[in-house]
Design a protein around this motif. Structure first.
Motif, PDB file in Angstrom:
ATOM      1  N   MET A   1       0.852  -1.197   0.000  1.00 58.64           N
ATOM      2  CA  MET A   1       0.000   0.000   0.000  1.00 58.64           C
ATOM      3  C   MET A   1       0.887   1.247   0.000  1.00 58.64           C
ATOM      4  SD  MET A   1      -2.944   1.162   2.753  1.00 58.64           S
ATOM      5  CE  MET A   1      -4.002  -0.250   2.380  1.00 58.64           C
ATOM      6  N   SER A   2       0.588   2.229  -0.877  1.00 57.29           N
ATOM      7  CA  SER A   2       1.369   3.459  -0.956  1.00 57.29           C
ATOM      8  C   SER A   2       1.118   4.343   0.260  1.00 57.29           C
ATOM      9  CB  SER A   2       0.997   4.227  -2.230  1.00 57.29           C
ATOM     10  OG  SER A   2      -0.329   4.707  -2.136  1.00 57.29           O
ATOM     11  N   THR A   3       1.977   5.378   0.389  1.00 54.87           N
ATOM     12  CA  THR A   3       1.834   6.304   1.519  1.00 54.87           C
ATOM     13  C   THR A   3       0.492   7.022   1.467  1.00 54.87           C
ATOM     14  OG1 THR A   3       4.220   6.650   1.569  1.00 54.87           O
ATOM     15  CG2 THR A   3       2.845   8.287   2.686  1.00 54.87           C
ATOM     16  N   THR A   4       0.093   7.489   0.274  1.00 51.51           N
ATOM     17  CA  THR A   4      -1.180   8.209   0.156  1.00 51.51           C
ATOM     18  C   THR A   4      -2.362   7.300   0.469  1.00 51.51           C
ATOM     19  OG1 THR A   4      -1.184   7.756  -2.233  1.00 51.51           O
ATOM     20  CG2 THR A   4      -0.318   9.883  -1.510  1.00 51.51           C
ATOM     21  N   GLU A   5      -2.287   6.047   0.031  1.00 48.64           N
ATOM     22  CA  GLU A   5      -3.363   5.110   0.343  1.00 48.64           C
ATOM     23  C   GLU A   5      -3.429   4.842   1.846  1.00 48.64           C
ATOM     24  OE1 GLU A   5      -2.129   1.890  -2.121  1.00 48.64           O
ATOM     25  OE2 GLU A   5      -3.548   2.374  -3.730  1.00 48.64           O
ATOM     26  N   THR A   6      -2.263   4.769   2.490  1.00 48.30           N
ATOM     27  CA  THR A   6      -2.225   4.568   3.944  1.00 48.30           C
ATOM     28  C   THR A   6      -2.848   5.750   4.671  1.00 48.30           C
ATOM     29  OG1 THR A   6      -0.200   3.247   3.732  1.00 48.30           O
ATOM     30  CG2 THR A   6      -0.710   4.147   5.914  1.00 48.30           C
ATOM     31  N   ILE A   7      -2.527   6.971   4.220  1.00 49.34           N
ATOM     32  CA  ILE A   7      -3.084   8.178   4.827  1.00 49.34           C
ATOM     33  C   ILE A   7      -4.602   8.183   4.711  1.00 49.34           C
ATOM     34  CG2 ILE A   7      -3.252  10.698   4.581  1.00 49.34           C
ATOM     35  CD1 ILE A   7      -0.298  10.634   3.683  1.00 49.34           C
ATOM     36  N   PHE A   8      -5.092   7.890   3.502  1.00 52.48           N
ATOM     37  CA  PHE A   8      -6.527   7.920   3.265  1.00 52.48           C
ATOM     38  C   PHE A   8      -7.237   6.857   4.106  1.00 52.48           C
ATOM     39  CE2 PHE A   8     -10.421   7.117   0.781  1.00 52.48           C
ATOM     40  CZ  PHE A   8     -10.892   8.418   0.691  1.00 52.48           C
ATOM     41  N   ALA A   9      -6.628   5.675   4.215  1.00 51.22           N
ATOM     42  CA  ALA A   9      -7.251   4.587   4.968  1.00 51.22           C
ATOM     43  C   ALA A   9      -7.256   4.866   6.464  1.00 51.22           C
ATOM     44  CB  ALA A   9      -6.515   3.279   4.676  1.00 51.22           C
ATOM     45  N   ALA A  10      -6.203   5.541   6.946  1.00 49.09           N
ATOM     46  CA  ALA A  10      -6.075   5.768   8.393  1.00 49.09           C
ATOM     47  C   ALA A  10      -6.790   7.021   8.871  1.00 49.09           C
ATOM     48  CB  ALA A  10      -4.599   5.858   8.767  1.00 49.09           C
ATOM     49  N   GLU A  11      -7.219   7.878   7.939  1.00 47.98           N
ATOM     50  CA  GLU A  11      -7.779   9.174   8.344  1.00 47.98           C
ATOM     51  C   GLU A  11      -8.942   9.065   9.331  1.00 47.98           C
ATOM     52  OE1 GLU A  11     -10.002  13.170   6.539  1.00 47.98           O
ATOM     53  OE2 GLU A  11      -9.662  11.411   5.262  1.00 47.98           O
ATOM     54  N   PRO A  12      -9.986   8.260   9.061  1.00 43.94           N
ATOM     55  CA  PRO A  12     -11.126   8.247   9.998  1.00 43.94           C
ATOM     56  C   PRO A  12     -10.734   7.817  11.407  1.00 43.94           C
ATOM     57  CG  PRO A  12     -11.708   7.201   7.908  1.00 43.94           C
ATOM     58  CD  PRO A  12     -10.227   7.390   7.901  1.00 43.94           C
ATOM     59  N   GLN A  13      -9.929   6.764  11.520  1.00 42.71           N
ATOM     60  CA  GLN A  13      -9.542   6.274  12.828  1.00 42.71           C
ATOM     61  C   GLN A  13      -8.658   7.289  13.561  1.00 42.71           C
ATOM     62  OE1 GLN A  13      -9.245   4.680   9.965  1.00 42.71           O
ATOM     63  NE2 GLN A  13     -10.079   2.588  10.122  1.00 42.71           N
TER      64      GLN A  13
ATOM     65  N   MET B   1      -6.267  13.239  -4.681  1.00 42.35           N
ATOM     66  CA  MET B   1      -6.672  13.321  -6.088  1.00 42.35           C
ATOM     67  C   MET B   1      -5.847  14.381  -6.818  1.00 42.35           C
ATOM     68  SD  MET B   1     -10.408  14.276  -7.726  1.00 42.35           S
ATOM     69  CE  MET B   1     -11.192  12.859  -6.961  1.00 42.35           C
ATOM     70  N   ALA B   2      -5.629  15.535  -6.169  1.00 43.79           N
ATOM     71  CA  ALA B   2      -4.845  16.595  -6.793  1.00 43.79           C
ATOM     72  C   ALA B   2      -3.415  16.139  -7.054  1.00 43.79           C
ATOM     73  CB  ALA B   2      -4.853  17.836  -5.884  1.00 43.79           C
ATOM     74  N   GLN B   3      -2.846  15.395  -6.120  1.00 44.73           N
ATOM     75  CA  GLN B   3      -1.490  14.877  -6.297  1.00 44.73           C
ATOM     76  C   GLN B   3      -1.435  13.905  -7.471  1.00 44.73           C
ATOM     77  OE1 GLN B   3       0.387  13.451  -2.674  1.00 44.73           O
ATOM     78  NE2 GLN B   3       1.564  11.931  -3.838  1.00 44.73           N
TER      79      GLN B   3
ATOM     80  N   TRP C   1      -2.662  18.661  -9.908  1.00 42.20           N
ATOM     81  CA  TRP C   1      -3.346  19.938  -9.704  1.00 42.20           C
ATOM     82  C   TRP C   1      -2.682  20.712  -8.567  1.00 42.20           C
ATOM     83  CZ3 TRP C   1      -8.822  17.330  -9.274  1.00 42.20           C
ATOM     84  CH2 TRP C   1      -9.224  16.877 -10.543  1.00 42.20           C
ATOM     85  N   GLY C   2      -2.623  22.018  -8.692  1.00 41.98           N
ATOM     86  CA  GLY C   2      -2.177  22.859  -7.595  1.00 41.98           C
ATOM     87  C   GLY C   2      -0.689  23.159  -7.599  1.00 41.98           C
ATOM     88  N   LEU C   3      -0.315  24.226  -6.909  1.00 43.62           N
ATOM     89  CA  LEU C   3       1.045  24.764  -6.917  1.00 43.62           C
ATOM     90  C   LEU C   3       2.101  23.731  -6.572  1.00 43.62           C
ATOM     91  CD1 LEU C   3       2.979  27.217  -7.035  1.00 43.62           C
ATOM     92  CD2 LEU C   3       2.461  27.601  -4.610  1.00 43.62           C
ATOM     93  N   PHE C   4       1.940  23.026  -5.469  1.00 43.31           N
ATOM     94  CA  PHE C   4       2.998  22.114  -5.016  1.00 43.31           C
ATOM     95  C   PHE C   4       3.100  20.859  -5.884  1.00 43.31           C
ATOM     96  CE2 PHE C   4       2.825  24.420  -0.874  1.00 43.31           C
ATOM     97  CZ  PHE C   4       4.170  24.780  -0.844  1.00 43.31           C
ATOM     98  N   ASN C   5       2.167  20.675  -6.788  1.00 44.49           N
ATOM     99  CA  ASN C   5       2.280  19.572  -7.741  1.00 44.49           C
ATOM    100  C   ASN C   5       2.885  20.034  -9.062  1.00 44.49           C
ATOM    101  OD1 ASN C   5       1.129  17.442  -6.111  1.00 44.49           O
ATOM    102  ND2 ASN C   5      -0.833  18.509  -6.336  1.00 44.49           N
TER     103      ASN C   5
ATOM    104  N   GLY D   1      -2.433  22.613  -3.932  1.00 42.56           N
ATOM    105  CA  GLY D   1      -1.898  21.274  -4.166  1.00 42.56           C
ATOM    106  C   GLY D   1      -1.051  20.778  -3.013  1.00 42.56           C
ATOM    107  N   PRO D   2      -1.519  20.913  -1.767  1.00 44.75           N
ATOM    108  CA  PRO D   2      -0.698  20.520  -0.614  1.00 44.75           C
ATOM    109  C   PRO D   2      -0.554  19.004  -0.524  1.00 44.75           C
ATOM    110  CG  PRO D   2      -2.926  21.004   0.109  1.00 44.75           C
ATOM    111  CD  PRO D   2      -2.871  21.339  -1.353  1.00 44.75           C
TER     112      PRO D   2
END
Length: 281
Positions: free
Chosen positions: A1-13, A74-76, A80-84, A159-160
């Motif tokens: 699992m990628s870092t972004t997928e881990t972040i998204f999965a762990a967010e609610p908990q 999604m932006a990453q 989309w966005g400045l930092f991307n 694009g943070p």
């Protein structure tokens, strides 16, 4: 699992865990070392203020198909966005993103005090007759929706990194509960903390019944914006124990019930407190 997928999965908990943890810690602190005497029974205020949290969460999920952290991912992915667009070090992108997000929330808060139509929704937060940890959770669902819309627009432009958005959301929720808490801090500790975070004594001034004090100390997380932009007020005129909390409208215990809070935006005129108010009101 990628870092972004881990972040998204762990967010609610993660968000729920921090929310409950900070809520319990601040509630116990309020019991052990309160700053002010309570005027309204806790059971009335807590049951209705916490009910708003549930309603706000439901309304957000029904209104937006994707929230801030999900949009950052999604932006990453889509560039989309400045930092991307720019090749910035990850640590710098995270730091700048958190600071910019906080500045925008400060400016949003000022806007909700400056525009009478927006003040109608925000004043429900100020109509709380006491000031404690649940006041930091008491926001009208319309204000919550508008705030999320502003954050989503900023995420698209900036694009943070997703981790920065998650950090900011967790910090904002935790510090809002901290700086709304009815807790006593030693003065020397309060002075030190004000260098890096908004303290309860600093933010309590913002909940004064006096419009000049209501329109100060807008920061929720970082205190720097109030200092730099001229909205800082060190102490309330009447002192923290004697100051009156709330606004001139909606001052009965019955006004603290959920049904009355939800219709406050259409009750009473929106005069007296907006920053651009007529000084003769």
């Amino acid at each position: 699992m990628s870092t972004t997928e881990t972040i998204f999965a762990a967010e609610p908990q993660l968000r729920l865990g921090v929310f409950l943890g900070v809520l319990v810690i601040m509630a116990l602190w309020e019991l052990l070392a309160p700053r002010r005497r309570r005027d309204i029974p806790r059971v009335i205020r807590w049951s209705n203020n916490l009910a708003l949290v549930v309603i706000d969460a439901i309304v957000l999920r029904l209104t937006f198909p994707i929230l801030a952290v999900g949009l950052a991912i999604m932006a990453q992915d889509r560039g989309w966005g400045l930092f991307n667009f720019i090749d910035a070090p990850a640590w710098l992108a995270v730091f700048v993103s958190v600071v910019v997000l906080d500045l925008v929330i400060y400016l949003q808060h000022v806007m909700f005090h400056a525009v009478p139509a927006l003040w109608r929704f925000h004043r429900m937060h100020h109509a709380d007759l006491d000031f404690d940890v649940t006041t930091g959770l008491r926001f009208h669902p319309v204000e919550i929706v508008l705030s999320m819309g502003i954050k989503l627009a900023l995420v698209l432009v900036l694009g943070p990194p997703a981790i920065a958005v998650l950090m900011f959301e967790v910090l904002l929720n935790a510090t809002a509960m901290f700086n709304h808490s009815n807790v006593r801090l030693p003065l020397i500790v309060d002075r030190f903390l004000r260098l890096i975070v908004v303290t309860p004594d600093m933010h309590r001034v913002h909940h004064s019944i006096l419009p000049e004090e209501t329109n100060s100390n807008f920061g929720f997380n970082l205190p720097w914006w109030d200092w730099l932009l001229g909205t800082y007020r060190a102490q309330p005129l009447a002192g923290h124990e004697a100051m009156t909390i709330g606004i001139e409208q909606f001052r009965t215990p019955r006004d603290q019930w959920l049904d009355r809070m939800l219709v406050q935006p259409v009750k009473e005129p929106a005069s007296g407190y907006p920053i651009n108010r007529d000084k003769n009101d």
